[in-house]
Write an enzyme that holds these catalytic residues in place. Structure first.
Site, mmCIF file in Angstrom:
data_model
loop_
_atom_site.group_PDB
_atom_site.id
_atom_site.type_symbol
_atom_site.label_atom_id
_atom_site.label_comp_id
_atom_site.label_asym_id
_atom_site.label_seq_id
_atom_site.Cartn_x
_atom_site.Cartn_y
_atom_site.Cartn_z
ATOM 1 C CG HIS A 168 -16.665 3.035 2.186
ATOM 2 N ND1 HIS A 168 -16.346 1.620 2.404
ATOM 3 C CD2 HIS A 168 -17.712 4.150 2.177
ATOM 4 C CE1 HIS A 168 -17.291 1.612 1.821
ATOM 5 N NE2 HIS A 168 -18.149 2.335 2.025
ATOM 6 C CB SER A 289 11.033 13.117 17.324
ATOM 7 O OG SER A 289 11.919 12.591 16.387
ATOM 8 C CE LYS A 295 7.022 12.935 14.362
ATOM 9 N NZ LYS A 295 7.411 11.527 13.969
ATOM 10 C CD GLU A 302 0.812 6.431 17.906
ATOM 11 O OE1 GLU A 302 2.265 6.683 18.397
ATOM 12 O OE2 GLU A 302 1.582 7.147 16.703
#
Length: 470
Positions: A168, A289, A295, A302
């Site tokens: 979980h 970024s 970043k 992704e």
């Protein structure tokens, strides 16, 4: 050749159809009917099939040796033109088969017309597509082996590095980094097995089934099957031209592989975050970024997570194409290729990107260990100790452990930081030996059952897999 509708190429298209159609196709019909824009990817397979067919026609005496030699040389010329980018593809000639045949006729003349003896575009396209899909299965096998090897290297380096195991997405029990990597080896190993299994099942040759009923010419289908690397000729001519199970199986196996790639990509996204810091992905597979200079985004992971949706979509699309088709060939089946081509490209790109990320990523062992020691990850070890040493029923041990977890939460510490007095306040039979099982290192080392997380078991599985893929 030209793509202009209604030009002389339209007449060539009509000649290919024979005398049945008096008028050339209009622009709309030509656009919906033509597949050359995508099936030209099968040029090498188409020419290989034609060369095998021509050689067989010569060996069986159906064609004269001079015609066979002219066809062989002409097809090699066509292939070189395609490979070198000098071939002019024509939409008016519909597909790769007609384009190749028309160019062959320009090169060698009348013998080109004899190449199509004892075959049809129906068995021709089925053969070409099978050969193309077989090549993709071989490529996928290579990509999966490379990924498994990269995962084995990670597993071997961190066979005894402790980290939290999750259920979980909550801390459950300590495991080892090597054990976690080996879980993905098992997943991608099943994908490898599926690719190999699909290849073995699809490896029969449709060539010689002709339009749907076979042919009256004395052809040798075993000869062409062997020439093209098939195990045998397809045993039923109706099924041979209408079967696309091989493409569906490829998409099915690719879809399951895509699930595994996406699940691993999701973990890499989470693990590379500032909140986890389990891994650092290399600059080669990350981006920055435009506005936030701190970043470092896991874009490759992704994109894999997103791109595999295209594979799932292709699987559903081809299933819909095939689900209502009567035997044998229908033009619907022209829609069998674009999604397979795209899915194959997506799968290979995703596998290559994942191999690169896994090989390049840096693992933060200290962050893994710190996370493994938090979240009461050794609670199950405590419950097991109560059962083993105090002979308590597991349900009672579970209750006692839960009470001790609650006590530790109130004190703001983890289970190993509780005192023996704290422990005995919940159950008087607990002794100091309990602390031997509460350390995460002790926990993982104790899980020595087959397939368990103990480093000795992890190393045994690594050795087994290295032998399997050697």
């Amino acid at each position: 050749m030209t793509d202009t509708p209604g030009s002389s190429s339209g007449a060539a298209s009509n000649q290919m159809w024979g005398g049945r159609f008096a008028d050339g196709p209009d622009a709309i019909m030509e656009a919906i009917n033509a597949s050359i824009g995508f099936d030209k990817r099968m040029a090498a397979q188409d020419i290989a099939g034609s060369r095998a067919h021509a050689a067989m026609l010569g060996a069986t005496g159906i064609l004269e040796p001079s015609d066979v030699e002219a066809i062989r040389e002409g097809l090699l010329t066509v292939l070189s033109e395609i490979d070198e980018g000098r071939f002019a593809f024509s939409t008016a000639l519909e597909d790769i088969h007609m384009n190749v045949e028309a160019r062959l006729k320009e090169i060698i003349g009348e013998p080109a017309g004899r190449l199509h003896t004892a075959r049809s575009r129906n068995d021709q396209v089925a053969t070409d597509f099978k050969l193309w899909v077989r090549d993709q299965l071989d490529a996928a096998e290579g990509g999966l082996i490379a990924l498994i090897q990269a995962l084995l290297e990670q597993a071997e380096a961190g066979a005894d590095w402790v980290m939290p195991g999750f259920t979980h997405l909550q801390t459950a029990q300590p495991v080892t980094w090597g054990h976690h990597m080996m879980a993905y080896v098992e997943m991608f190993g099943r994908d490898l097995s599926r690719m190999r299994d699909a290849r073995a099942r699809m490896n029969t040759s449709p060539l010689g089934a002709a339009a749907l009923a076979g042919t009256s010419f004395p052809i040798d289908r075993q000869m062409t099957a062997e020439a093209l690397g098939f195990d045998a000729p397809a045993a039923n001519s109706l099924d041979a031209v209408s079967d696309r199970d091989f493409a569906l199986e490829f998409l099915g196996a690719a879809s399951i592989c895509g699930v595994h790639l996406s699940r691993f990509a999701e973990e890499l996204v989470i693990w590379s975050s500032a909140q986890f810091r389990f891994v650092t992905l290399s600059d080669r597979f990350s981006t920055g970024s435009s506005i936030m200079p701190q970043k470092k985004n896991p874009d490759a992971a992704e994109l894999i997570r997103a791109k595999v949706g295209r594979i799932f979509g292709a699987n559903a699309a081809l299933t819909m194409v095939m689900k209502g088709l009567p035997l044998t060939y229908s033009k619907d089946m022209q829609e069998d290729k674009e999604q397979v081509f795209d899915a194959a490209d997506t799968l290979m790109l995703s596998l290559a990107a994942m191999v690169g990320m896994v090989a390049d990523m840096t693992v933060n062992r200290d962050a893994l260990a710190a996370a493994a020691s938090s979240g009461f990850s050794t609670a199950t070890d405590l419950a097991d100790w109560l059962v083993r040493e105090l002979c308590l029923p597991f349900r009672e041990a579970h209750h006692i452990t839960g009470t001790l977890v609650a006590l530790a939460e109130r004190k703001g510490c983890d289970l190993p930081q509780l005192s023996l007095e704290d422990m005995t306040s919940v159950h008087a039979g607990i002794t100091a030996e309990v602390f031997d099982v509460l350390g995460v290192e002790n926990s993982v080392n104790s899980r020595t059952s087959y397939g368990g997380t103990a480093p000795v078991q992890v190393r045994a599985q690594i050795a087994r897999w290295k032998e399997m893929i050697a």
